[in-house]
Design a protein around this motif. Structure first.
Motif, PDB file in Angstrom:
ATOM      1  N   TYR A 276       8.576  44.638  69.343  1.00  0.00           N
ATOM      2  CA  TYR A 276       8.742  44.790  70.789  1.00  0.00           C
ATOM      3  C   TYR A 276      10.227  44.805  71.141  1.00  0.00           C
ATOM      4  N   ALA A 277      11.011  43.943  70.499  1.00  0.00           N
ATOM      5  CA  ALA A 277      12.451  43.915  70.730  1.00  0.00           C
ATOM      6  C   ALA A 277      13.086  45.255  70.361  1.00  0.00           C
ATOM      7  N   LYS A 278      12.625  45.853  69.290  1.00  0.00           N
ATOM      8  CA  LYS A 278      13.132  47.168  68.872  1.00  0.00           C
ATOM      9  C   LYS A 278      12.850  48.208  69.962  1.00  0.00           C
ATOM     10  N   PHE A 279      11.648  48.166  70.509  1.00  0.00           N
ATOM     11  CA  PHE A 279      11.304  49.079  71.600  1.00  0.00           C
ATOM     12  C   PHE A 279      12.208  48.840  72.812  1.00  0.00           C
ATOM     13  N   LEU A 280      12.487  47.589  73.133  1.00  0.00           N
ATOM     14  CA  LEU A 280      13.333  47.276  74.293  1.00  0.00           C
ATOM     15  C   LEU A 280      14.760  47.769  74.073  1.00  0.00           C
ATOM     16  N   ARG A 281      15.286  47.641  72.863  1.00  0.00           N
ATOM     17  CA  ARG A 281      16.623  48.176  72.573  1.00  0.00           C
ATOM     18  C   ARG A 281      16.631  49.690  72.712  1.00  0.00           C
ATOM     19  N   GLU A 282      15.593  50.333  72.206  1.00  0.00           N
ATOM     20  CA  GLU A 282      15.501  51.790  72.323  1.00  0.00           C
ATOM     21  C   GLU A 282      15.412  52.214  73.791  1.00  0.00           C
ATOM     22  N   THR A 283      14.681  51.442  74.573  1.00  0.00           N
ATOM     23  CA  THR A 283      14.529  51.749  75.997  1.00  0.00           C
ATOM     24  C   THR A 283      15.850  51.582  76.725  1.00  0.00           C
ATOM     25  N   ALA A 284      16.583  50.510  76.411  1.00  0.00           N
ATOM     26  CA  ALA A 284      17.894  50.298  77.028  1.00  0.00           C
ATOM     27  C   ALA A 284      18.834  51.458  76.698  1.00  0.00           C
ATOM     28  N   HIS A 285      18.849  51.854  75.445  1.00  0.00           N
ATOM     29  CA  HIS A 285      19.696  52.967  75.025  1.00  0.00           C
ATOM     30  C   HIS A 285      19.330  54.246  75.758  1.00  0.00           C
ATOM     31  N   ARG A 286      18.051  54.503  75.870  1.00  0.00           N
ATOM     32  CA  ARG A 286      17.594  55.703  76.591  1.00  0.00           C
ATOM     33  C   ARG A 286      18.042  55.677  78.042  1.00  0.00           C
ATOM     34  N   ALA A 287      17.872  54.535  78.700  1.00  0.00           N
ATOM     35  CA  ALA A 287      18.252  54.418  80.111  1.00  0.00           C
ATOM     36  C   ALA A 287      19.738  54.657  80.305  1.00  0.00           C
ATOM     37  N   VAL A 288      20.556  54.095  79.419  1.00  0.00           N
ATOM     38  CA  VAL A 288      22.014  54.268  79.537  1.00  0.00           C
ATOM     39  C   VAL A 288      22.393  55.717  79.326  1.00  0.00           C
ATOM     40  N   GLN A 289      21.807  56.345  78.307  1.00  0.00           N
ATOM     41  CA  GLN A 289      22.141  57.743  78.032  1.00  0.00           C
ATOM     42  C   GLN A 289      21.725  58.655  79.187  1.00  0.00           C
ATOM     43  N   GLU A 290      20.559  58.406  79.764  1.00  0.00           N
ATOM     44  CA  GLU A 290      20.078  59.253  80.858  1.00  0.00           C
ATOM     45  C   GLU A 290      20.854  59.032  82.145  1.00  0.00           C
ATOM     46  N   ALA A 291      21.521  57.887  82.267  1.00  0.00           N
ATOM     47  CA  ALA A 291      22.280  57.584  83.474  1.00  0.00           C
ATOM     48  C   ALA A 291      23.680  58.168  83.454  1.00  0.00           C
ATOM     49  N   LYS A 292      24.126  58.683  82.322  1.00  0.00           N
ATOM     50  CA  LYS A 292      25.488  59.197  82.234  1.00  0.00           C
ATOM     51  C   LYS A 292      25.659  60.461  83.075  1.00  0.00           C
TER      52      LYS A 292
END
Length: 292
Positions: A276-292
């Protein structure tokens, strides 16, 4: 621009001007930093439930009457004192979550705070912390006739806050910490999303210590809390972040502030499922990349 990825250790000096949501989002930030050989120096000018209007009011009070309790934070220092008294790589501001969907509540206070921070800490990078939607079963969404303008659902709250934060960040030229986006992505993942109990949890008849299944909840939710008289009381908090929510928020902040892909970070809070933690890290990364 969020900064280039570095391979060496980095020290970040951070000042938050917010409330408990800023405290939630930074709970594990120092741990994530240490796991990659980095260092966080954090100072919090947070007030429980505070809005941008409240923080601007404190700044005005401090300027009008230096030393007045109305204008100081913990340690008897004003925002001006803290801004001018240290080197800050980043300063963050946020709106109170209950008002986050309503762009009218940001004006003119977001600009006033932004200008004030840039005046007294001209070399800092000012970020706006996008807060998150409440849990799908939060009592806010159970009103049969909500007040005009109040979000009727989790999705409606997210759409409102997402629009407001995006608009204000563009108006002020600020980078956005997309924690709200990350929560929304995670809350709508087919594997990892939280499912409210069906039928709804009956709090009135629940036996002491009994809780519903809250797997993958990013918010605190139902819990039994000890009272001053020694009894325990069942409470519902669909607002504040759970361990998982605090980890997700910190992952977003880490990637933005330290300029490193948080997917590669090895820190996992004790008690949090590693997958689950791995999924949360992936989700955080996705959110940051999409916000650029």
């Amino acid at each position: 621009m969020y900064g280039a990825e570095s391979t060496g250790g980095k020290t970040v000096h951070l000042l938050t001007v917010g409330n408990s949501f800023s405290h939630n989002a930074t709970h594990y930030l120092g741990d994530l930093a240490r796991a990659s050989g980095d260092t966080l120096v954090l100072h919090e000018d947070n007030v429980g439930g505070a809005s941008m209007e409240l923080h601007w009011g404190k700044a005005e009070a401090a300027d009008a009457h230096p030393g007045d309790k109305a204008g100081v934070y913990t340690g008897s220092k004003s925002l001006k004192d803290d801004l001018a008294g240290g080197h800050w790589d980043f300063v963050t501001i946020q709106q109170a979550s209950i008002k986050s969907h309503d762009i009218k509540t940001y004006r003119p206070f977001a600009k006033e705070l932004s200008d004030y921070i840039k005046k007294y800490a001209p070399d800092t990078t000012l970020l706006i912390h996008e807060t998150w939607e409440y849990r799908v079963d939060d009592p806010r969404f159970s009103q049969k006739a909500p007040a005009p303008g109040e979000p009727k659902s989790q999705d409606e709250m997210y759409q409102g806050l997402s629009s407001a934060y995006s608009t204000i960040s563009k108006e002020l030229g600020l980078q956005r910490l997309p924690v709200g986006d990350a929560f929304h992505i995670a809350n709508h993942d087919s594997k990892w999303e939280y499912h409210a109990p069906q039928p709804p949890f009956d709090a009135k008849s629940a036996a002491s210590g009994t809780l519903p299944d809250q797997t993958h909840s990013l918010n605190v939710g139902w819990s039994w809390k000890k009272q001053p008289d020694g009894t325990t009381k069942l409470t519902m908090d669909g607002h504040h972040a759970s361990m998982a929510g605090e980890y997700l928020g910190a992952c977003v902040w880490y990637e933005v502030m330290f300029g490193k892909d948080v997917e590669k970070n090895t820190f996992v809070p004790q008690g949090l499922d590693p997958e689950y933690a791995k999924f949360l890290r992936e989700t955080a990364h996705r959110a940051v990349q999409e916000a650029k």
